[in-house]
Design an enzyme around this catalytic site. Structure first.
Site, mmCIF file in Angstrom:
data_model
loop_
_atom_site.group_PDB
_atom_site.id
_atom_site.type_symbol
_atom_site.label_atom_id
_atom_site.label_comp_id
_atom_site.label_asym_id
_atom_site.label_seq_id
_atom_site.Cartn_x
_atom_site.Cartn_y
_atom_site.Cartn_z
ATOM 1 N N ASN A 148 0.859 -1.173 0.000
ATOM 2 C CA ASN A 148 0.000 0.000 0.000
ATOM 3 C C ASN A 148 0.900 1.229 0.000
ATOM 4 O OD1 ASN A 148 -1.806 2.043 0.467
ATOM 5 N ND2 ASN A 148 -2.480 1.318 2.476
ATOM 6 N N LYS B 116 0.069 4.172 -0.243
ATOM 7 C CA LYS B 116 -0.611 5.337 0.352
ATOM 8 C C LYS B 116 -0.409 6.554 -0.556
ATOM 9 C CE LYS B 116 -0.347 3.123 4.809
ATOM 10 N NZ LYS B 116 -0.222 3.222 6.270
ATOM 11 N N GLU C 178 -7.015 4.608 7.907
ATOM 12 C CA GLU C 178 -6.795 6.028 7.572
ATOM 13 C C GLU C 178 -8.023 6.616 6.893
ATOM 14 O OE1 GLU C 178 -3.122 5.332 5.507
ATOM 15 O OE2 GLU C 178 -2.179 4.832 7.430
ATOM 16 N N SER D 7 3.558 -2.008 10.506
ATOM 17 C CA SER D 7 5.003 -2.065 10.750
ATOM 18 C C SER D 7 5.597 -3.430 10.424
ATOM 19 C CB SER D 7 5.328 -1.654 12.191
ATOM 20 O OG SER D 7 4.929 -0.315 12.406
ATOM 21 N N GLU E 286 -5.130 -4.998 10.595
ATOM 22 C CA GLU E 286 -4.143 -3.940 10.786
ATOM 23 C C GLU E 286 -4.435 -3.200 12.096
ATOM 24 O OE1 GLU E 286 -2.294 -2.750 6.740
ATOM 25 O OE2 GLU E 286 -3.954 -1.414 7.154
ATOM 26 N N HIS F 185 -9.606 0.916 5.043
ATOM 27 C CA HIS F 185 -8.347 1.192 5.744
ATOM 28 C C HIS F 185 -8.615 2.172 6.884
ATOM 29 C CE1 HIS F 185 -4.262 2.401 6.584
ATOM 30 N NE2 HIS F 185 -3.863 1.338 5.912
ATOM 31 N N GLY G 22 2.571 2.336 10.902
ATOM 32 C CA GLY G 22 3.533 3.422 10.774
ATOM 33 C C GLY G 22 4.223 3.805 12.074
HETATM 34 P P1 13P Z 1 3.012 0.431 7.739
HETATM 35 O O1 13P Z 1 3.546 -0.846 7.125
HETATM 36 O O2 13P Z 1 3.711 1.659 7.257
HETATM 37 O O3 13P Z 1 2.907 0.317 9.217
HETATM 38 O O4 13P Z 1 1.506 0.581 7.186
HETATM 39 C C1 13P Z 1 0.647 -0.492 7.234
HETATM 40 C C2 13P Z 1 -0.564 -0.148 6.462
HETATM 41 O O5 13P Z 1 -1.339 0.704 6.860
HETATM 42 C C3 13P Z 1 -0.794 -0.860 5.200
HETATM 43 O O6 13P Z 1 -2.066 -0.645 4.720
#
Ligand code: 13P
Length: 261
Positions: A20, A22, A108, A224, A178, A106, A184
């Site tokens: 992803n 992002k 976010e 992560s 997740e 997601h 992150g």
């Molecule tokens: P990270 O791997 O940066 O923690 O993000 C995970 C994520 O949100 C994947 O969709």
């Protein structure tokens, strides 16, 4: 102890590692990253999915077009087929652009764009209706985990967004657990925490859709996940791969993660 049980529960289904990206990478940068990933060697057991921003879909598709092991994914869609929805993109448009997977729900998007489980459920149906595999994201914030309510929290998310699907429909869905506190932050879920939640998700799926269907639904871990910890997570009995954020922006790391089975 967890590792000992791996062989027993291992199923023949494909493993999935999705990147992803992002809101990262210009078209030029994204093309370079996709080329570097496409140069990697992947086991035939793994499906690699690249999920760049919408504007990069076409250029990434061109790079991976002849790579059987790599598929194109989007990061979102709008559930209506077409019309006056300024700024949005439909499942049909994504399908026509060569998209096979779409990340939905997601955290976010739930946080910044106030997406509800009900809205996400409409998106899942829209994706499935166009033959696109939703990667449905679920996961709890840290305060819920600290209160010991994480299992019930994720159960509720699954119940609201997925349990109205038919058995045939759910068979076309991928789930990504997740935990929000792990995204992150560098705070990866421990193998025990990941396995506990994945097993709980599998159990819920079994209760609602039956054992065979539940066994075959890929459940990915995200949060992560990196080249150093992927192998430990991916060998857990109910972890079928990963949804990778930050580490998917580095081709070498991402290739290593995809080869961590
Ligand atoms: P990270 O791997 O940066 O923690 O993000 C995970 C994520 O949100 C994947 O969709």
């Amino acid at each position: 102890m967890l590792r000992d049980s791996v062989k027993f529960s291992e199923v023949a289904k494909k493993k999935i590692v999705a990147g992803n990206w992002k809101m990262n990478k210009t078209i030029e940068e994204g093309t370079a990253l996709a080329k570097a990933v496409a140069a990697g060697k992947f086991s035939s057991r793994v499906t690699v999915v690249l999920c760049p921003p919408f504007i990069n879909l076409q250029s990434v598709q061109k790079v991976i077009a002849r790579k059987k092991s790599i598929r194109l994914g989007a990061q979102n869609l709008y559930p209506e087929p077409h019309g006056a929805y300024t700024g949005e993109v439909s499942a049909e448009m994504l399908g026509a652009a060569g998209v096979s997977y779409v990340i939905l729900g997601h955290s976010e998007r739930r946080q910044y764009f106030h997406e509800s489980d009900e809205f996400i459920s409409r998106k899942i149906k829209a994706a499935l209706s166009k033959g696109i595999t939703p990667i449905f994201c679920c996961g709890e914030p840290s305060e819920i985990r600290h209160a010991g309510k994480h299992i019930a929290y994720v159960e509720n998310q699954l119940h609201n967004a997925l349990f109205n699907l038919t058995e045939a429909e759910i068979s076309g869905v991928v789930i990504a657990y997740e935990p929000i506190w792990a995204i992150g932050t560098g705070l990866t879920a421990s193998p025990q925490q990941a396995q506990e939640m994945h097993a709980s998700i599998r159990k819920l799926l079994k209760k609602r859709f039956g054992a065979t269907t539940a066994k075959n639904i890929p459940i990915l871990y995200g949060g992560s996940c990196n080249a150093g910890n992927a192998a430990e997570l991916f060998t857990l009995p109910d972890v079928d791969g990963g949804l990778i954020g930050g580490a998917s922006l580095n081709a070498e790391d991402f290739i290593k993660i995809a080869n961590s089975f």
